[in-house]
Design an enzyme around this catalytic site. Structure first.
Site, PDB file in Angstrom:
ATOM      1  N   CYS A  76      -8.114 -14.148 -14.864  1.00 49.13           N
ATOM      2  CA  CYS A  76      -8.280 -15.157 -15.917  1.00 49.13           C
ATOM      3  C   CYS A  76      -9.453 -14.782 -16.821  1.00 49.13           C
ATOM      4  O   CYS A  76      -9.372 -14.900 -18.049  1.00 49.13           O
ATOM      5  CB  CYS A  76      -8.527 -16.540 -15.307  1.00 49.13           C
ATOM      6  SG  CYS A  76      -7.198 -17.121 -14.235  1.00 49.13           S
ATOM      7  N   CYS A 136     -11.183 -17.108 -10.955  1.00 44.20           N
ATOM      8  CA  CYS A 136     -10.066 -16.170 -11.093  1.00 44.20           C
ATOM      9  C   CYS A 136     -10.454 -14.955 -11.945  1.00 44.20           C
ATOM     10  O   CYS A 136     -10.693 -15.090 -13.145  1.00 44.20           O
ATOM     11  CB  CYS A 136      -8.886 -16.921 -11.711  1.00 44.20           C
ATOM     12  SG  CYS A 136      -7.516 -15.892 -12.224  1.00 44.20           S
TER      13      CYS A 136
END
Length: 102
Positions: free
Chosen positions: A26, A23
């Site tokens: 993230c 991600c």
């Protein structure tokens, strides 16, 4: 609201970072969370990989990453979905202020 029963009930305030290794947002939030953890030393920050712990992510209804779940005494009090660092910091400060006023 979900109740986290992973042995953390003794902690008064916690932020769970639901993320994934693949991600991008993230990864963007990692240094931000490290800075928040240094700033808010009375808050426990925990990172959970949704691919490694899908049952926990499902229990908390995580549908997008990153998702940050704020807990007090094991119960969810707030959440932020997405790489919204300002919103996350404001919500942490809000709930810390509520603790200080109590």
């Amino acid at each position: 609201m979900k109740n986290l029963n992973l042995g953390f009930s003794f902690l008064f305030q916690m932020v769970i970072d639901f993320s994934a290794s693949w991600c991008g947002p993230c990864k963007f939030m990692e240094p931000v969370l490290n800075a928040m953890a240094a700033k808010f030393t009375d808050v426990q920050f925990v990172k959970l990989d949704v691919d490694e712990l899908p049952d926990v992510a499902q229990e908390f209804g995580v549908q997008g990453m990153p998702t940050f779940v704020l807990l007090k005494k094991g119960k969810e009090v707030d959440r932020v979905v997405g790489a919204q660092k300002n919103d996350l910091e404001k919500k942490i400060e809000k709930h810390r202020a509520l603790v200080a006023a109590a």
